[in-house]
Design a protein around this motif. Sequence first.
Motif, PDB file in Angstrom:
ATOM      1  N   THR A  78     -35.105 170.402 162.917  1.00  0.00           N
ATOM      2  CA  THR A  78     -34.260 170.421 161.719  1.00  0.00           C
ATOM      3  C   THR A  78     -33.873 169.027 161.217  1.00  0.00           C
ATOM      4  N   ALA A  79     -34.364 167.982 161.876  1.00  0.00           N
ATOM      5  CA  ALA A  79     -33.946 166.623 161.502  1.00  0.00           C
ATOM      6  C   ALA A  79     -34.598 166.150 160.213  1.00  0.00           C
ATOM      7  N   SER A  80     -35.767 166.698 159.924  1.00  0.00           N
ATOM      8  CA  SER A  80     -36.451 166.236 158.723  1.00  0.00           C
ATOM      9  C   SER A  80     -36.959 167.445 157.936  1.00  0.00           C
ATOM     10  N   PRO A  81     -36.166 167.894 156.961  1.00  0.00           N
ATOM     11  CA  PRO A  81     -36.554 169.094 156.222  1.00  0.00           C
ATOM     12  C   PRO A  81     -37.839 168.867 155.421  1.00  0.00           C
ATOM     13  N   PRO A  82     -38.584 169.930 155.185  1.00  0.00           N
ATOM     14  CA  PRO A  82     -39.823 169.789 154.416  1.00  0.00           C
ATOM     15  C   PRO A  82     -39.527 169.521 152.932  1.00  0.00           C
ATOM     16  N   PRO A  83     -40.495 168.935 152.231  1.00  0.00           N
ATOM     17  CA  PRO A  83     -40.268 168.661 150.800  1.00  0.00           C
ATOM     18  C   PRO A  83     -39.840 169.897 150.020  1.00  0.00           C
ATOM     19  N   TRP A  84     -40.369 171.078 150.378  1.00  0.00           N
ATOM     20  CA  TRP A  84     -40.006 172.255 149.573  1.00  0.00           C
ATOM     21  C   TRP A  84     -38.500 172.512 149.572  1.00  0.00           C
ATOM     22  N   LEU A  85     -37.839 172.153 150.665  1.00  0.00           N
ATOM     23  CA  LEU A  85     -36.402 172.443 150.707  1.00  0.00           C
ATOM     24  C   LEU A  85     -35.657 171.580 149.673  1.00  0.00           C
ATOM     25  N   GLY A  86     -35.974 170.294 149.664  1.00  0.00           N
ATOM     26  CA  GLY A  86     -35.314 169.414 148.697  1.00  0.00           C
ATOM     27  C   GLY A  86     -35.721 169.738 147.268  1.00  0.00           C
ATOM     28  N   HIS A  87     -36.965 170.156 147.109  1.00  0.00           N
ATOM     29  CA  HIS A  87     -37.473 170.483 145.779  1.00  0.00           C
ATOM     30  C   HIS A  87     -36.786 171.725 145.211  1.00  0.00           C
ATOM     31  N   LEU A  88     -36.715 172.757 146.048  1.00  0.00           N
ATOM     32  CA  LEU A  88     -36.090 174.008 145.581  1.00  0.00           C
ATOM     33  C   LEU A  88     -34.566 173.930 145.584  1.00  0.00           C
ATOM     34  N   HIS A  89     -34.035 173.139 146.500  1.00  0.00           N
ATOM     35  CA  HIS A  89     -32.566 173.108 146.671  1.00  0.00           C
ATOM     36  C   HIS A  89     -32.085 171.659 146.726  1.00  0.00           C
ATOM     37  N   PRO A  90     -31.992 171.014 145.586  1.00  0.00           N
ATOM     38  CA  PRO A  90     -31.547 169.607 145.593  1.00  0.00           C
ATOM     39  C   PRO A  90     -30.178 169.434 146.246  1.00  0.00           C
ATOM     40  N   ASP A  91     -29.401 170.512 146.319  1.00  0.00           N
ATOM     41  CA  ASP A  91     -28.082 170.405 146.956  1.00  0.00           C
ATOM     42  C   ASP A  91     -28.192 170.090 148.444  1.00  0.00           C
ATOM     43  N   LEU A  93     -29.976 167.726 149.557  1.00  0.00           N
ATOM     44  CA  LEU A  93     -30.225 166.279 149.658  1.00  0.00           C
ATOM     45  C   LEU A  93     -28.907 165.512 149.603  1.00  0.00           C
ATOM     46  N   PRO A  94     -28.757 164.494 150.451  1.00  0.00           N
ATOM     47  CA  PRO A  94     -27.489 163.758 150.467  1.00  0.00           C
ATOM     48  C   PRO A  94     -27.327 162.853 149.247  1.00  0.00           C
ATOM     49  N   VAL A  95     -26.075 162.574 148.937  1.00  0.00           N
ATOM     50  CA  VAL A  95     -25.763 161.666 147.822  1.00  0.00           C
ATOM     51  C   VAL A  95     -25.099 160.431 148.416  1.00  0.00           C
ATOM     52  N   ASN A  96     -25.587 159.267 148.058  1.00  0.00           N
ATOM     53  CA  ASN A  96     -25.009 158.061 148.663  1.00  0.00           C
ATOM     54  C   ASN A  96     -23.741 157.621 147.923  1.00  0.00           C
ATOM     55  N   ARG A  97     -23.138 156.583 148.443  1.00  0.00           N
ATOM     56  CA  ARG A  97     -21.848 156.091 147.950  1.00  0.00           C
ATOM     57  C   ARG A  97     -21.863 155.797 146.448  1.00  0.00           C
ATOM     58  N   ASP A  98     -23.036 155.386 145.956  1.00  0.00           N
ATOM     59  CA  ASP A  98     -23.145 155.056 144.535  1.00  0.00           C
ATOM     60  C   ASP A  98     -23.526 156.251 143.674  1.00  0.00           C
ATOM     61  N   GLY A  99     -23.544 157.425 144.286  1.00  0.00           N
ATOM     62  CA  GLY A  99     -23.835 158.622 143.507  1.00  0.00           C
ATOM     63  C   GLY A  99     -25.322 158.907 143.354  1.00  0.00           C
ATOM     64  N   ARG A 101     -28.699 160.530 144.541  1.00  0.00           N
ATOM     65  CA  ARG A 101     -29.181 161.571 145.446  1.00  0.00           C
ATOM     66  C   ARG A 101     -30.445 161.049 146.130  1.00  0.00           C
ATOM     67  N   LEU A 102     -30.460 161.084 147.465  1.00  0.00           N
ATOM     68  CA  LEU A 102     -31.603 160.526 148.205  1.00  0.00           C
ATOM     69  C   LEU A 102     -32.744 161.538 148.226  1.00  0.00           C
ATOM     70  N   GLY A 103     -33.947 161.043 148.067  1.00  0.00           N
ATOM     71  CA  GLY A 103     -35.085 161.946 147.961  1.00  0.00           C
ATOM     72  C   GLY A 103     -35.809 162.166 149.269  1.00  0.00           C
ATOM     73  N   TYR A 104     -36.857 162.994 149.215  1.00  0.00           N
ATOM     74  CA  TYR A 104     -37.702 163.190 150.392  1.00  0.00           C
ATOM     75  C   TYR A 104     -38.867 162.205 150.341  1.00  0.00           C
ATOM     76  N   GLY A 105     -39.702 162.239 151.364  1.00  0.00           N
ATOM     77  CA  GLY A 105     -40.769 161.244 151.481  1.00  0.00           C
ATOM     78  C   GLY A 105     -40.480 160.280 152.625  1.00  0.00           C
ATOM     79  N   SER A 106     -39.309 160.446 153.231  1.00  0.00           N
ATOM     80  CA  SER A 106     -38.944 159.672 154.411  1.00  0.00           C
ATOM     81  C   SER A 106     -38.531 160.683 155.481  1.00  0.00           C
ATOM     82  N   ARG A 107     -37.337 160.614 155.986  1.00  0.00           N
ATOM     83  CA  ARG A 107     -36.858 161.653 156.904  1.00  0.00           C
ATOM     84  C   ARG A 107     -35.341 161.713 156.882  1.00  0.00           C
ATOM     85  N   GLN A 108     -34.818 162.725 157.513  1.00  0.00           N
ATOM     86  CA  GLN A 108     -33.375 162.978 157.669  1.00  0.00           C
ATOM     87  C   GLN A 108     -32.647 163.100 156.332  1.00  0.00           C
ATOM     88  N   GLN A 109     -33.335 163.602 155.303  1.00  0.00           N
ATOM     89  CA  GLN A 109     -32.711 163.698 153.989  1.00  0.00           C
ATOM     90  C   GLN A 109     -31.946 165.016 153.870  1.00  0.00           C
TER      91      GLN A 109
END
Length: 712
Positions: A78-91, A93-99, A101-109
Amino acid sequence: MIPAIAYGGDYNPEQWPSAKVDEDIALMREAGVNLVTVGVFSWAVLQPQPGVFDFGWLDIVMDKLHAAGIAVDLATATASPPPWLGHLHPDTLPVNRDGVRLGYGSRQQFNPSSATYLREALVMVRALAERYAKHPALKMWHINNEYGCHVHESFDAESAEAFRQWLKDRYTTVEEVNRVWGTRFWSQQYSDWAEFVPPAAMPTLANPNMMTDWNRFCSDALLACYKAEKAVLDELTPGIPTTTNFMGAFAWVDGWKWAADIDIISNDSYPDPSDPRAAREFAFESDLMRSLGGGKPFIQLEQTTSAVQWRARNAVKRPGQYKLWSLQAVARGADGICQFQWRQSASGAETFHSGMVPHAGKASRTWAEVVELGSALSSVSAVAGGRVEAQAAIVWDWESAWAQRNAIGPVEIEPLTIAKSWHATFFESGIATDFLHPDHDLGKYKLIVVPSLFQLSETFAAALAQAAEQGAHVVVGALTGALNADGHAQLGGYLGPLAPLLGVRVVDYAPIGVTPQPTEIEAGGALDGPDLDAVYEPISSLVKTPATRASVPLVAADGSGLGGNAIGWVEELEILDGAGVLVKATFDSLDLPGAPAVTRRPHGQGVAWYVGTNPDARGRGDIITAVLAEAGITAVLPVQVPGVEAVQRGSVLFLLNHGDVDAVVPQLSGTILYHGAPPAPAGQVTGQPAGGAVLSGGSVTVAARNAVVLQL
Ligand code: GAL
């Protein structure tokens, strides 16, 4: 049962053609591998689309590993969700201090407070647990991976709501939050729960207690994710222990709070081989992990065979260091040594991170050392389950560290660095140490060091006084008790409730090594010389700037021989009843000449020492030597041998020679379990462990960067 001593690593067969599995397993057997962590980053392969699962490859891997007698630490993926999760459910994905939203293509998003993430993660966990509940290879669950490593907070609306709820649970009323946060300052007073939001980007300095609560909340939010997964696993696979891998004293999770819910403590550690102090790091983390588990064995779940790839320049481990540091972790309580990762990747972000099977294949120093360590671990397996008995303990508290880091001033001193420096003194002196949380029972220790406990409760001050009363030596370091339990400044003198025990009141703080910042100097950005021009600058040239030297000598006040230097920091101490001054210092200042720096006050059966500065290695060494002598604590070896770390675990003695020259350790009795041969010169291993020899008061040669292990 998890094999002890476990040996293995992260096994990611999904990165390779399936035909490699047989070759991998043959190699694992050759190396003595008996435990592998499978599937840490395989969510996208296991569930390529919502509702679509592919366990076929994992079934084969599990079966084959089991047939080869290799146990599996199965990751929940569960540490690195698949792209489909972020794609279907942007919620999710974490949002950083500056607002952003961090994307996928790396890990732990993943956003730790996302209900959608948790729901989908638990679908994955449940599917894995149901499928492999009865699989005989399954011996441990590896939940998620390095919680908080890249993303420990998110500033989205869902996290805001969760933070508000957390505050309500902690404080019950808005007024109480206002009181603890001190919101009368700068017009920060809240009037309704709806006004509370995560501390995202803001104009300038943030409210410190708000930040510390945010740190607590973020650690708790991640812990809730862990607990939710564990609840599913405990329900479906009772009896299979769970772990999640810590990263030493990693800043963003409160290890003490987490440890209570972790069946087997595990750790990841990557000290820099280019640093001569690297072995201290391994020692520090191992002692911390053992202590988090209340003394029980832990597993070194990640380290590496040689270089990492994520530093700017990645030093390789020198011949022998991989085995040496691994045995060091075992000596300090590890019952398992695993690496990231089994086979060095051929693609992806960690292609150049070393593995157990390197790119070069078997014909390599790395492989030879991997096989050598497997054999060394089996030679010392008698130590499994053994305990390290420490008479000294160091207090470490994540919450106080947060409070110190969030305080704006009085000086930038990193509490972890201070804690590590005191631990290093014990490491260099051959003295075993545990770590303690302020709420722990202090009763079993002869010596308790409080390196720097910025936020101090009355309860802990009373516990320390009681420990001293009953005979303990208590050594308290600078910057302790600046804040009370609410996180408010300690009024009436820092140290507050500890002042009577120590016989010291801290009246003021004074950093040394202070020079004007370039922006505060005249145009040009730098002072144009040490002396101002008396003719053209007749006013300023007569102003002294006392505290510019960062280090000043510590001078024994009573001829006791204590010395060293004070670095960066002094305090103005008022000596109270019963305390004697051991060390003074003239803090490069006309204002604090011959000021007390180290004090000692007998209390009950014990003694309370105060160190009102940050001493260098000699300063700490002299103090600790004096305290150890009084406390009657002796090193593991009667004669300390340069380069050699000696650790006793149960009835097994580890002699670890970190130096570059062979060392002779005298006066030993016992049976040799393992006698490491000198490192091989040209990518091969020479010699085999010469076990079985019996020593009776004799000496043994420990080869450079090698180890000897004795059954006492
Ligand atoms: C850890 C992580 C591993 C790997 C390793 C490389 O942080 O858990 O997956 O990335 O670092 O050093």
